[in-house]
Design an enzyme around this catalytic site. Sequence first.
Site, short mmCIF file in Angstrom:
data_model
loop_
_atom_site.label_atom_id
_atom_site.label_comp_id
_atom_site.label_asym_id
_atom_site.label_seq_id
_atom_site.Cartn_x
_atom_site.Cartn_y
_atom_site.Cartn_z
N ARG A 31 7.37 -20.28 27.33
CA ARG A 31 8.15 -21.28 26.60
C ARG A 31 9.52 -20.69 26.30
O ARG A 31 9.65 -19.48 26.06
CB ARG A 31 7.47 -21.67 25.28
CG ARG A 31 6.22 -22.55 25.46
CD ARG A 31 6.54 -23.95 25.96
NE ARG A 31 5.37 -24.80 26.17
CZ ARG A 31 4.73 -24.97 27.31
NH1 ARG A 31 5.15 -24.34 28.41
NH2 ARG A 31 3.68 -25.76 27.40
N HIS A 40 11.35 -26.04 34.36
CA HIS A 40 9.98 -26.10 33.81
C HIS A 40 9.02 -26.63 34.89
O HIS A 40 8.35 -27.65 34.70
CB HIS A 40 9.91 -26.96 32.55
CG HIS A 40 8.66 -26.68 31.74
ND1 HIS A 40 8.62 -26.75 30.38
CD2 HIS A 40 7.41 -26.31 32.13
CE1 HIS A 40 7.40 -26.47 29.95
NE2 HIS A 40 6.64 -26.19 31.01
P1 NDP Z 1 -4.28 -18.48 27.00
O1 NDP Z 1 -4.50 -19.07 25.66
O2 NDP Z 1 -5.40 -18.50 28.00
O3 NDP Z 1 -3.84 -16.94 26.86
C1 NDP Z 1 -2.89 -16.54 25.93
C2 NDP Z 1 -2.74 -15.03 25.95
O4 NDP Z 1 -1.67 -14.67 25.06
C3 NDP Z 1 -3.99 -14.30 25.47
O5 NDP Z 1 -4.19 -13.12 26.22
C4 NDP Z 1 -3.63 -13.98 24.01
O6 NDP Z 1 -4.25 -12.82 23.47
C5 NDP Z 1 -2.15 -13.71 24.13
N1 NDP Z 1 -1.51 -13.86 22.82
C6 NDP Z 1 -1.47 -14.94 22.01
N2 NDP Z 1 -0.83 -14.67 20.85
C7 NDP Z 1 -0.49 -13.36 20.93
C8 NDP Z 1 0.16 -12.47 20.03
N3 NDP Z 1 0.59 -12.86 18.82
N4 NDP Z 1 0.33 -11.19 20.43
C9 NDP Z 1 -0.10 -10.76 21.65
N5 NDP Z 1 -0.74 -11.55 22.54
C10 NDP Z 1 -0.92 -12.84 22.19
O7 NDP Z 1 -2.99 -19.19 27.60
P2 NDP Z 1 -2.65 -19.48 29.14
O8 NDP Z 1 -2.66 -18.19 29.88
O9 NDP Z 1 -3.48 -20.58 29.67
O10 NDP Z 1 -1.15 -20.07 29.01
C11 NDP Z 1 -0.10 -19.32 28.43
C12 NDP Z 1 1.12 -20.19 28.24
O11 NDP Z 1 1.75 -20.45 29.48
C13 NDP Z 1 0.85 -21.59 27.69
O12 NDP Z 1 0.63 -21.56 26.30
C14 NDP Z 1 2.12 -22.33 28.06
O13 NDP Z 1 3.06 -22.21 27.03
C15 NDP Z 1 2.62 -21.58 29.30
N6 NDP Z 1 2.57 -22.42 30.51
C16 NDP Z 1 3.73 -22.66 31.20
C17 NDP Z 1 3.72 -23.42 32.35
C18 NDP Z 1 4.97 -23.63 33.14
O14 NDP Z 1 4.97 -24.36 34.13
N7 NDP Z 1 6.06 -23.00 32.78
C19 NDP Z 1 2.49 -24.02 32.88
C20 NDP Z 1 1.31 -23.71 32.08
C21 NDP Z 1 1.38 -22.94 30.93
P3 NDP Z 1 -5.87 -12.72 23.30
O15 NDP Z 1 -6.36 -12.45 24.72
O16 NDP Z 1 -6.05 -11.58 22.40
O17 NDP Z 1 -6.31 -14.05 22.77
#
Ligand code: NDP
Length: 310
Positions: free
Chosen positions: A225, A273
């Site tokens: 994002r 995006h």
């Molecule tokens: P997930 O929820 O599966 O994974 C999120 C990861 O981020 C997890 O490993 C989580 O840690 C980590 N995380 C969250 N908060 C923190 C923090 N405070 N500190 C460190 N690590 C953190 O999400 P996805 O992989 O499915 O998607 C990620 C993002 O990608 C989406 O939220 C979206 O914004 C973006 N996206 C963008 C697209 C585009 O076309 N540009 C398309 C699809 C998604 P933990 O493993 O410990 O929970």
Amino acid sequence: MAILLSTKAATMEDWRDALLAVDPSLDIRLFPDVGDPAGIEAAVCWTQHDMAELRRYPNLKLIVSMGAGVDHLLRPPGPPPGIPVARLKDARLTQGMAEWVLLNVLRFHRQDLEYREQQAARVWNELPAPDTHKRRVGILGLGELGGATARILRALEFPVMGWTRSPRSLDGIETFHGADGLDAMLAKTDILVCLLPLTPDTRGVINARTLALLPKGAFLINAARGGHVVAEDLLAALDSGHVAGAALDVFEPEPLPADHRFWTHPKVLVWPHAASITIPSSAAPQVVENLQRAREGRPLINLVDFTAGY
Ligand code: NDP
């Protein structure tokens, strides 16, 4: 009872057709043609839908994001109290993201920015060979998208690291977590990839302080994002040469304003995006599955944790 679809006009009918292909008996309403608000039991929405509007539906049981991200649903005023929110976990969405990150990792790793500059000047000059084994990739977030991307990069023999909120272990990937873990990973990251959800904890995580921790000449790939990056700090790091290039798919605001410096910066690759776009036919089965579960009072899949914010 009906499903309310709310997304860009261009994809609304694809979504409707995909859901009907899974269950032809579904009653689907395309926003703003809602009909009787009391007839809506699920809302499947993308970023443009106003969450306050969902308070009009007294029988709403479920909200589904049309993507992996849910920041658009959780920001104030948020979903109506007590209504669960599900996100998509979709193999083709994951594949699309891994492809996009790989595209840009390889562009930076194989010095494509420099070769394009040389082409523009008609310069025939071989640059020193890049060494995959020495190009360390650090991924912020090892969830659905980050985890799969990490595995693909590892299979290509890049040294891969990943940062998460809670401790994780992934075969062949060096993992870090928490604030200290972030600094430690950044200090040895040559290509930083952001695949975090946008939450109050992760907003602005890529800023002057964290960019300064990267080795000089590092690259940034942001597909998560726009709010993860402090744009002015990144521009300063690019101008000084500390950051050698950035591939950016997401911005704040979107669309990226026409006069924004990212558009014309020679070291920035701008995408609208579009790193990974949900394919409705691939995502529809899990939406229908969740609707069935909601109707039968069974546990829902891919639920969002409101406390964690993702
Ligand atoms: P997930 O929820 O599966 O994974 C999120 C990861 O981020 C997890 O490993 C989580 O840690 C980590 N995380 C969250 N908060 C923190 C923090 N405070 N500190 C460190 N690590 C953190 O999400 P996805 O992989 O499915 O998607 C990620 C993002 O990608 C989406 O939220 C979206 O914004 C973006 N996206 C963008 C697209 C585009 O076309 N540009 C398309 C699809 C998604 P933990 O493993 O410990 O929970």
